[in-house]
Design an enzyme around this catalytic site. Structure first.
Site, PDB file in Angstrom:
ATOM      1  N   LYS A  18     -17.013  21.706 -63.211  1.00 54.32           N
ATOM      2  CA  LYS A  18     -16.832  22.382 -61.841  1.00 54.32           C
ATOM      3  C   LYS A  18     -17.294  23.735 -61.886  1.00 54.32           C
ATOM      4  O   LYS A  18     -17.415  24.547 -63.049  1.00 54.32           O
ATOM      5  CB  LYS A  18     -15.488  22.315 -61.221  1.00 54.32           C
ATOM      6  N   ASP A 145      -6.478  22.990 -63.059  1.00 57.70           N
ATOM      7  CA  ASP A 145      -7.810  22.500 -62.447  1.00 57.70           C
ATOM      8  C   ASP A 145      -7.980  21.080 -62.822  1.00 57.70           C
ATOM      9  O   ASP A 145      -8.950  20.355 -62.404  1.00 57.70           O
ATOM     10  CB  ASP A 145      -8.883  23.157 -63.408  1.00 57.70           C
TER      11      ASP A 145
HETATM   12  O1  C5P Z   1      -3.299  25.937 -65.512  1.00 65.30           O
HETATM   13  P1  C5P Z   1      -3.804  26.137 -66.710  1.00 65.30           P
HETATM   14  O2  C5P Z   1      -3.138  25.741 -68.019  1.00 65.30           O
HETATM   15  O3  C5P Z   1      -5.255  25.866 -66.490  1.00 65.30           O
HETATM   16  O4  C5P Z   1      -3.846  27.667 -66.681  1.00 65.30           O
HETATM   17  C1  C5P Z   1      -4.295  28.551 -67.680  1.00 65.30           C
HETATM   18  C2  C5P Z   1      -3.776  29.958 -67.630  1.00 65.30           C
HETATM   19  O5  C5P Z   1      -4.402  30.792 -66.490  1.00 65.30           O
HETATM   20  C3  C5P Z   1      -2.151  30.083 -67.210  1.00 65.30           C
HETATM   21  O6  C5P Z   1      -1.395  30.274 -68.214  1.00 65.30           O
HETATM   22  C4  C5P Z   1      -2.176  31.531 -66.486  1.00 65.30           C
HETATM   23  O7  C5P Z   1      -2.077  32.635 -67.569  1.00 65.30           O
HETATM   24  C5  C5P Z   1      -3.462  31.609 -65.852  1.00 65.30           C
HETATM   25  N1  C5P Z   1      -3.459  30.923 -64.400  1.00 65.30           N
HETATM   26  C6  C5P Z   1      -2.959  31.659 -63.244  1.00 65.30           C
HETATM   27  N2  C5P Z   1      -2.802  31.360 -62.084  1.00 65.30           N
HETATM   28  C7  C5P Z   1      -3.342  30.298 -61.871  1.00 65.30           C
HETATM   29  C8  C5P Z   1      -4.030  29.529 -62.847  1.00 65.30           C
HETATM   30  C9  C5P Z   1      -4.215  29.806 -64.124  1.00 65.30           C
HETATM   31  O8  C5P Z   1      -2.335  32.897 -63.552  1.00 65.30           O
HETATM   32  N3  C5P Z   1      -3.444  29.892 -60.513  1.00 65.30           N
END
Ligand code: C5P
Length: 307
Positions: A18, A145
């Site tokens: 994506k 994601d």
């Molecule tokens: O959800 P995911 O594991 O992909 O997110 C990785 C990191 O990115 C999270 O631990 C956070 O630090 C940051 N993040 C965030 N806000 C979001 C998505 C991700 O702060 N909406």
């Protein structure tokens, strides 16, 4: 678990990368995540995840830059299989084989895509017959994601990105992606975004109506003008070498240059495939990025290709 004769012994699921056409980042929430309004857009760079009946849980990774992907329990695909087995009391394991074409650690959700593909593959392998909403719920537990990678196409992501709703999008766009191998950590980019915005009032994120209208009519110029990424200043602050790369792409014919997600991949939106190929050739003559990959928008999400 007993094997039913109708159940496949091996399932392969294909899943797209994506790019975020919009990434509006709100204030930090009490759970540490940021509220988002993001427009996800799938492109035809696909990973294939093959799940094979097995006693234990195993994972192997091949393909583009496979050596940089952990082939152990820290891999999000491995976690996806374990989560599904735990939730549905499955008493066998699975062997996962991931064939990578999605750029690794590039802000194109490759790890999330593999996790989404694993959910679809294990659902079929284990004969669970889970509904879409149930798969989306599991996906959301794995990462922000992951739900989008299940659905693919073009979708609006809200919440922390995990609540996805399809967006009406016509037309296919041509992309050139410039990959930089020394990756950026997503949490570090979000932290840098917070640091850069310290002392300012951060509004609740809302999607751009101009972008949604341009997508409805397939207006590539309109998309180019209304794309935005609020993580871009943070990614550029941590990796300033992306700036001359973006400037060169714009000078040499890109309609728009933007950091993809948390970076460091730069997405160039192009008029057509000829322009994309020409820009690739020009950029390959320099040393502004490590690799260049052509891609086209796709309406596909995670889907079974062999069972
Ligand atoms: O959800 P995911 O594991 O992909 O997110 C990785 C990191 O990115 C999270 O631990 C956070 O630090 C940051 N993040 C965030 N806000 C979001 C998505 C991700 O702060 N909406």
């Amino acid at each position: 678990m007993t094997t039913s004769p109708s159940r496949p012994r091996q399932v392969t699921v294909r899943v797209p990368a994506k790019v975020n056409l919009e990434l509006a980042v709100g204030p930090v929430r009490p759970d540490g995540f940021h509220g988002l309004a993001t427009v996800f857009h799938a492109v035809n760079l696909f990973d294939d995840v093959t799940a094979t009946e097995h006693e234990n849980f195993e994972i192997a990774v091949a393909g583009r830059r496979a050596a940089d992907v952990p082939a152990d329990e820290s891999n999000l695909a491995f976690k996806a299989a374990r989560l599904m087995a735990r939730e549905f009391d499955v008493h066998s394991g699975v062997r996962l084989h991931i064939n990578k074409a999605i750029p690794v650690a590039g802000g194109m959700a490759g790890g999330s895509a593999d996790a989404a593909a694993t959910l679809v593959a294990c659902d079929a392998l284990w004969g669970l017959g889970l509904s879409r909403p149930k798969l989306q719920e599991l996906a959301a537990q794995l990462g922000s994601d992951v739900p989008f990678a299940l659905s693919g196409g073009t979708a609006l992501g809200t919440g922390r990105g995990e609540q996805v709703a399809p967006v009406l999008a016509t037309g296919k766009f041509e992309w050139l992606f410039a990959l930089t191998y020394s990756g950026l950590s997503t949490p570090a980019v979000y932290r840098e975004c917070d640091r850069l915005r310290e002392g300012t009032t951060v509004a609740e994120p809302t999607p751009s109506q101009e972008l949604l209208a341009a997508l409805r009519t397939g207006d590539v110029q309109g998309v180019a003008e209304s794309m935005s990424n609020e993580l871009e200043p943070a990614a550029l602050s941590l990796k300033p070498t992306l700036e001359p790369l973006m400037a060169m792409g714009l000078k040499m014919g890109a309609l728009r240059a933007m950091v993809s997600g948390s970076g460091p991949t730069v997405a160039f939106l192009m008029e057509d495939r000829a322009a994309s190929t020409a820009l690739k050739r020009v950029l390959e003559a320099g040393e502004l990025a490590d690799e260049y990959v052509l891609a086209t928008s796709t309406s596909q999400g995670a889907h079974i290709v062999t069972a």
